[in-house]
Design an enzyme around this catalytic site. Structure first.
Site, PDB file in Angstrom:
ATOM      1  CE  LYS A  13      45.986  32.085  49.775  1.00 31.49           C
ATOM      2  NZ  LYS A  13      47.067  32.410  48.834  1.00 31.49           N
ATOM      3  NE  ARG A  88      44.013  37.962  47.832  1.00 28.05           N
ATOM      4  CZ  ARG A  88      43.765  36.765  47.282  1.00 28.05           C
ATOM      5  NH1 ARG A  88      42.779  36.048  47.700  1.00 28.05           N
ATOM      6  NH2 ARG A  88      44.525  36.323  46.319  1.00 28.05           N
ATOM      7  NE  ARG A 127      47.789  28.836  39.910  1.00 27.57           N
ATOM      8  CZ  ARG A 127      47.386  29.601  40.917  1.00 27.57           C
ATOM      9  NH1 ARG A 127      47.361  29.119  42.145  1.00 27.57           N
ATOM     10  NH2 ARG A 127      47.038  30.838  40.699  1.00 27.57           N
ATOM     11  NE  ARG A 160      43.984  31.783  39.020  1.00 25.28           N
ATOM     12  CZ  ARG A 160      44.006  31.936  40.333  1.00 25.28           C
ATOM     13  NH1 ARG A 160      43.848  30.891  41.126  1.00 25.28           N
ATOM     14  NH2 ARG A 160      44.193  33.123  40.884  1.00 25.28           N
ATOM     15  NE  ARG A 171      47.370  36.464  41.264  1.00 29.78           N
ATOM     16  CZ  ARG A 171      47.604  35.216  40.878  1.00 29.78           C
ATOM     17  NH1 ARG A 171      48.210  34.968  39.725  1.00 29.78           N
ATOM     18  NH2 ARG A 171      47.255  34.218  41.641  1.00 29.78           N
TER      19      ARG A 171
HETATM   20  P1  AMP Z   1      42.963  33.871  44.370  1.00 29.74           P
HETATM   21  O1  AMP Z   1      42.346  32.766  43.590  1.00 29.74           O
HETATM   22  O2  AMP Z   1      42.748  33.752  45.842  1.00 29.74           O
HETATM   23  O3  AMP Z   1      44.400  34.096  43.997  1.00 29.74           O
HETATM   24  O4  AMP Z   1      42.172  35.217  43.939  1.00 29.74           O
HETATM   25  C1  AMP Z   1      42.139  35.651  42.598  1.00 29.74           C
HETATM   26  C2  AMP Z   1      41.777  37.117  42.558  1.00 29.74           C
HETATM   27  O5  AMP Z   1      40.473  37.319  43.120  1.00 29.74           O
HETATM   28  C3  AMP Z   1      42.700  38.053  43.350  1.00 29.74           C
HETATM   29  O6  AMP Z   1      43.852  38.417  42.635  1.00 29.74           O
HETATM   30  C4  AMP Z   1      41.763  39.227  43.599  1.00 29.74           C
HETATM   31  O7  AMP Z   1      41.617  40.026  42.435  1.00 29.74           O
HETATM   32  C5  AMP Z   1      40.427  38.540  43.855  1.00 29.74           C
HETATM   33  N1  AMP Z   1      40.236  38.217  45.287  1.00 29.74           N
HETATM   34  C6  AMP Z   1      40.141  36.975  45.837  1.00 29.74           C
HETATM   35  N2  AMP Z   1      39.953  37.065  47.159  1.00 29.74           N
HETATM   36  C7  AMP Z   1      39.934  38.379  47.463  1.00 29.74           C
HETATM   37  C8  AMP Z   1      39.803  39.109  48.667  1.00 29.74           C
HETATM   38  N3  AMP Z   1      39.644  38.492  49.861  1.00 29.74           N
HETATM   39  N4  AMP Z   1      39.856  40.460  48.608  1.00 29.74           N
HETATM   40  C9  AMP Z   1      39.988  41.096  47.428  1.00 29.74           C
HETATM   41  N5  AMP Z   1      40.143  40.478  46.256  1.00 29.74           N
HETATM   42  C10 AMP Z   1      40.110  39.117  46.254  1.00 29.74           C
END
Ligand code: AMP
Length: 212
Positions: A13, A88, A127, A160, A171
């Site tokens: 994404k 989400r 990654r 990360r 996740r």
């Molecule tokens: P991402 O970079 O999108 O994988 O997000 C990293 C982390 O941020 C996720 O594992 C969640 O802990 C938090 N996070 C990001 N977006 C959301 C969301 N829309 N709702 C809840 N937690 C989020």
């Protein structure tokens, strides 16, 4: 364009959102990036979110909705947007719809990028992110002896914290339980488009462009 990108962690994404955002000049809104930035700057929000993020859990909806409200209110966001990693949960999707409705607009297209689980794990485990340019690459594509150098700018690469196998598994579990049901929500509205997220970055971009 008012687009939501859906997909599991590792579906691509973020990478695709950057390309589409640059091509069409649409603001790219990544709640993950916003949260990581807050964390880096040790803000109140960052501190509240930290524990959830490190455990691979979702940050509470109220905090996320506040982020989106602020981001949409910023002048440069205006009408078009490309959401990456938001919504989400079903609750976030409903609150987002209500927020947009109060502005007289709605989500136009939801693009779900699907990739099988083994491939997602492989992508996330390999990654690497660049400290300098924030570019994302995979360890398999780095030259031997330069595994910690960004192939784009030569900056130092890092992994990360939430790309550790234990957190990846959590996740993906959270995605299955809380985010995947959103595909039904948007399919019922008639705005869901599914695209195959396997193959090269450019192949996936081509599929996305066809839907847009
Ligand atoms: P991402 O970079 O999108 O994988 O997000 C990293 C982390 O941020 C996720 O594992 C969640 O802990 C938090 N996070 C990001 N977006 C959301 C969301 N829309 N709702 C809840 N937690 C989020």
């Amino acid at each position: 364009m008012r687009i939501v990108l859906l997909g599991a962690p590792g579906a691509g994404k973020g990478t695709q959102a950057k390309k589409i955002s640059a091509k069409f000049g649409i603001p790219h809104i990544s709640t993950g990036d916003i949260l990581r930035n807050e964390l880096k700057n040790s803000t109140g929000l960052g501190n509240k979110a930290s524990e959830y993020m490190q455990a691979g859990k979702l940050v509470p909806d109220e905090l996320i909705i506040e982020i989106i409200k602020h981001r949409l209110a910023e002048g440069n966001t205006g009408n078009p947007f490309l959401m990456d990693g938001f919504p989400r949960t079903l609750n976030q999707a409903i609150m987002f719809d209500n927020m947009l409705a109060s502005m007289g607009i709605s989500v136009e297209k939801v693009i779900n990028i699907f990739v099988d689980k083994a491939e997602l794990v492989k992508r996330l485990m390999g990654r690497r992110i660049c400290h300098s340019c924030a570019g994302v690459c995979h360890i398999d594509l780095l030259q031997k002896g330069s595994e910690n150098r960004c192939p784009i700018c030569g900056g130092e690469l890092y992994t990360r914290k939430d790309d550790a196998i234990k957190v990846i598994k959590e996740r993906l579990r959270v995605y299955e339980n809380q985010t995947k049901p959103l595909t039904d929500y948007y399919a019922k509205k008639g705005i869901l488009y599914n695209i195959d997220g396997s193959g090269t970055e450019n192949e996936i971009t081509e599929r996305l462009l066809q839907v847009l």
